[in-house]
Write a protein that holds these residues in place. Sequence first.
Motif, PDB file in Angstrom:
ATOM      1  N   ASN A  63       0.839  -1.213   0.000  1.00 23.13           N
ATOM      2  CA  ASN A  63       0.000   0.000   0.000  1.00 23.13           C
ATOM      3  C   ASN A  63       0.861   1.246   0.000  1.00 23.13           C
ATOM      4  OD1 ASN A  63      -2.469  -1.276   0.029  1.00 23.13           O
ATOM      5  ND2 ASN A  63      -2.494  -1.456   2.248  1.00 23.13           N
ATOM      6  N   ARG A  64       1.783   1.312  -0.899  1.00 23.58           N
ATOM      7  CA  ARG A  64       2.698   2.449  -0.981  1.00 23.58           C
ATOM      8  C   ARG A  64       3.187   2.540  -2.417  1.00 23.58           C
ATOM      9  NH1 ARG A  64       6.493   4.678   2.994  1.00 23.58           N
ATOM     10  NH2 ARG A  64       7.665   6.088   1.722  1.00 23.58           N
ATOM     11  N   TRP A  65       3.513   3.738  -2.859  1.00 20.81           N
ATOM     12  CA  TRP A  65       4.063   3.878  -4.206  1.00 20.81           C
ATOM     13  C   TRP A  65       5.585   3.882  -4.122  1.00 20.81           C
ATOM     14  CZ3 TRP A  65       7.130   7.662  -6.391  1.00 20.81           C
ATOM     15  CH2 TRP A  65       7.343   8.809  -5.635  1.00 20.81           C
ATOM     16  N   GLY A  66       6.206   3.582  -5.226  1.00 24.17           N
ATOM     17  CA  GLY A  66       7.655   3.514  -5.347  1.00 24.17           C
ATOM     18  C   GLY A  66       8.004   2.332  -6.222  1.00 24.17           C
ATOM     19  N   TRP A  67       9.290   2.188  -6.568  1.00 23.94           N
ATOM     20  CA  TRP A  67       9.691   1.130  -7.487  1.00 23.94           C
ATOM     21  C   TRP A  67      10.900   0.378  -6.962  1.00 23.94           C
ATOM     22  CZ3 TRP A  67       8.780   6.186  -9.121  1.00 23.94           C
ATOM     23  CH2 TRP A  67       7.640   6.374  -9.920  1.00 23.94           C
ATOM     24  N   THR A  68      10.925  -0.914  -7.242  1.00 23.49           N
ATOM     25  CA  THR A  68      12.132  -1.704  -7.092  1.00 23.49           C
ATOM     26  C   THR A  68      12.673  -1.895  -8.502  1.00 23.49           C
ATOM     27  OG1 THR A  68      13.138  -3.688  -6.154  1.00 23.49           O
ATOM     28  CG2 THR A  68      10.959  -3.962  -7.135  1.00 23.49           C
ATOM     29  N   ILE A  69      13.966  -1.774  -8.662  1.00 23.10           N
ATOM     30  CA  ILE A  69      14.594  -1.834  -9.985  1.00 23.10           C
ATOM     31  C   ILE A  69      15.517  -3.055 -10.029  1.00 23.10           C
ATOM     32  CG2 ILE A  69      16.099  -0.635 -11.621  1.00 23.10           C
ATOM     33  CD1 ILE A  69      15.254   2.008 -10.196  1.00 23.10           C
ATOM     34  N   GLY A  70      15.410  -3.809 -11.098  1.00 22.92           N
ATOM     35  CA  GLY A  70      16.309  -4.947 -11.259  1.00 22.92           C
ATOM     36  C   GLY A  70      15.634  -6.099 -11.982  1.00 22.92           C
ATOM     37  N   PRO A  71      16.358  -7.174 -12.067  1.00 21.58           N
ATOM     38  CA  PRO A  71      17.685  -7.441 -11.536  1.00 21.58           C
ATOM     39  C   PRO A  71      18.780  -6.744 -12.353  1.00 21.58           C
ATOM     40  CG  PRO A  71      16.874  -9.373 -12.707  1.00 21.58           C
ATOM     41  CD  PRO A  71      15.775  -8.353 -12.727  1.00 21.58           C
ATOM     42  N   LEU A  72      19.835  -6.317 -11.645  1.00 24.78           N
ATOM     43  CA  LEU A  72      20.965  -5.626 -12.260  1.00 24.78           C
ATOM     44  C   LEU A  72      22.233  -6.464 -12.101  1.00 24.78           C
ATOM     45  CD1 LEU A  72      20.450  -2.063 -10.705  1.00 24.78           C
ATOM     46  CD2 LEU A  72      19.601  -2.902 -12.897  1.00 24.78           C
ATOM     47  N   THR A  73      22.959  -6.599 -13.164  1.00 20.95           N
ATOM     48  CA  THR A  73      24.263  -7.255 -13.118  1.00 20.95           C
ATOM     49  C   THR A  73      25.319  -6.169 -12.882  1.00 20.95           C
ATOM     50  OG1 THR A  73      24.441  -7.080 -15.517  1.00 20.95           O
ATOM     51  CG2 THR A  73      23.553  -9.149 -14.633  1.00 20.95           C
ATOM     52  N   PRO A  74      26.546  -6.527 -12.544  1.00 20.70           N
ATOM     53  CA  PRO A  74      27.561  -5.485 -12.347  1.00 20.70           C
ATOM     54  C   PRO A  74      27.625  -4.537 -13.547  1.00 20.70           C
ATOM     55  CG  PRO A  74      28.401  -7.572 -11.560  1.00 20.70           C
ATOM     56  CD  PRO A  74      27.082  -7.864 -12.256  1.00 20.70           C
ATOM     57  N   GLY A  75      27.698  -3.243 -13.231  1.00 22.36           N
ATOM     58  CA  GLY A  75      27.732  -2.201 -14.256  1.00 22.36           C
ATOM     59  C   GLY A  75      27.370  -0.855 -13.663  1.00 22.36           C
ATOM     60  N   LYS A  76      27.163   0.115 -14.538  1.00 21.35           N
ATOM     61  CA  LYS A  76      26.813   1.480 -14.140  1.00 21.35           C
ATOM     62  C   LYS A  76      25.465   1.817 -14.756  1.00 21.35           C
ATOM     63  CE  LYS A  76      28.908   6.051 -13.830  1.00 21.35           C
ATOM     64  NZ  LYS A  76      30.116   6.826 -14.087  1.00 21.35           N
ATOM     65  N   TYR A  77      24.536   2.320 -13.942  1.00 20.60           N
ATOM     66  CA  TYR A  77      23.167   2.592 -14.372  1.00 20.60           C
ATOM     67  C   TYR A  77      22.738   3.966 -13.875  1.00 20.60           C
ATOM     68  CZ  TYR A  77      23.262  -2.521 -14.633  1.00 20.60           C
ATOM     69  OH  TYR A  77      23.592  -3.824 -14.906  1.00 20.60           O
ATOM     70  N   THR A  78      21.971   4.685 -14.706  1.00 20.21           N
ATOM     71  CA  THR A  78      21.425   5.979 -14.305  1.00 20.21           C
ATOM     72  C   THR A  78      19.913   5.934 -14.446  1.00 20.21           C
ATOM     73  OG1 THR A  78      23.434   7.140 -14.971  1.00 20.21           O
ATOM     74  CG2 THR A  78      21.445   8.475 -14.748  1.00 20.21           C
ATOM     75  N   TYR A  79      19.217   6.391 -13.395  1.00 17.97           N
ATOM     76  CA  TYR A  79      17.753   6.348 -13.359  1.00 17.97           C
ATOM     77  C   TYR A  79      17.186   7.708 -12.988  1.00 17.97           C
ATOM     78  CZ  TYR A  79      18.627   1.359 -13.235  1.00 17.97           C
ATOM     79  OH  TYR A  79      19.068   0.106 -13.534  1.00 17.97           O
ATOM     80  N   ASP A  80      15.997   8.002 -13.519  1.00 15.01           N
ATOM     81  CA  ASP A  80      15.286   9.230 -13.171  1.00 15.01           C
ATOM     82  C   ASP A  80      14.688   9.105 -11.776  1.00 15.01           C
ATOM     83  OD1 ASP A  80      15.856  10.259 -15.675  1.00 15.01           O
ATOM     84  OD2 ASP A  80      13.865   9.848 -16.504  1.00 15.01           O
ATOM     85  N   ILE A  81      14.563  10.243 -11.102  1.00 21.06           N
ATOM     86  CA  ILE A  81      13.946  10.319  -9.779  1.00 21.06           C
ATOM     87  C   ILE A  81      12.699  11.193  -9.888  1.00 21.06           C
ATOM     88  CG2 ILE A  81      14.241  11.026  -7.378  1.00 21.06           C
ATOM     89  CD1 ILE A  81      17.293  10.939  -7.966  1.00 21.06           C
ATOM     90  N   TYR A  82      11.606  10.700  -9.311  1.00 17.70           N
ATOM     91  CA  TYR A  82      10.355  11.455  -9.286  1.00 17.70           C
ATOM     92  C   TYR A  82       9.876  11.624  -7.860  1.00 17.70           C
ATOM     93  CZ  TYR A  82       9.897  11.319 -14.300  1.00 17.70           C
ATOM     94  OH  TYR A  82      10.110  11.513 -15.642  1.00 17.70           O
ATOM     95  N   ALA A  83       9.450  12.841  -7.531  1.00 16.14           N
ATOM     96  CA  ALA A  83       8.869  13.145  -6.224  1.00 16.14           C
ATOM     97  C   ALA A  83       7.354  13.238  -6.383  1.00 16.14           C
ATOM     98  CB  ALA A  83       9.414  14.462  -5.698  1.00 16.14           C
TER      99      ALA A  83
END
Length: 184
Positions: A63-83
């Motif tokens: 009962n909450r908003w938000g996201w889990t991201i993945g699965p991620l393997t070793p590396g570099k990732y950039t994601y947007d942030i929303y308020a």
Amino acid sequence: MKNTIGLMLGLCFICFACQTEQLEMSDKILLEKKEPPTDFCETSFAIGNSEDDHICFSEAGFNRWGWTIGPLTPGKYTYDIYAGAGQCDILRGQFTGTITISYDGKNITAVYDLTSGYSNSETHLYAGTAPFPTKRNGRYTVAPGQYSVQDDLNGEAIYIIAHAVTCEKDDDDDDDENDSFGSY
């Protein structure tokens, strides 16, 4: 005890009487008016970059908003942030910047790059091999205070949740103090 209380009351009366002074008309009392804080703060989360690299908490039964991201393997990732993107609807929220996650298989570094006029007053990061952190009872949770970075990462795929309390400021003082989680 009765005499001690009487003595204490007498001393208090004397103290109050001693502190009383008469102000003359020429004395000035300056009152400093403090403005209320002008920062407006909102819960924010990072969102994945494609439909198949993240899941909204509500889709997993929370009962909450938000996201889990993945699965991620070793590396570099950039994601947007929303308020303020309630129900995981980014059209209801405000883009506030990005977060870059660097994962070398053992360590994780997370760095916020916020849009001008925003700062983070709190940050919480989850990184682990399960999609969500677990409570002591073994059940999943998405409560930011329960987030941690798993200690024993050995190159396996991970999930991340990046949460912050992001504040909109009236001025841009370029204070990047809260922009980085650091290394884990």
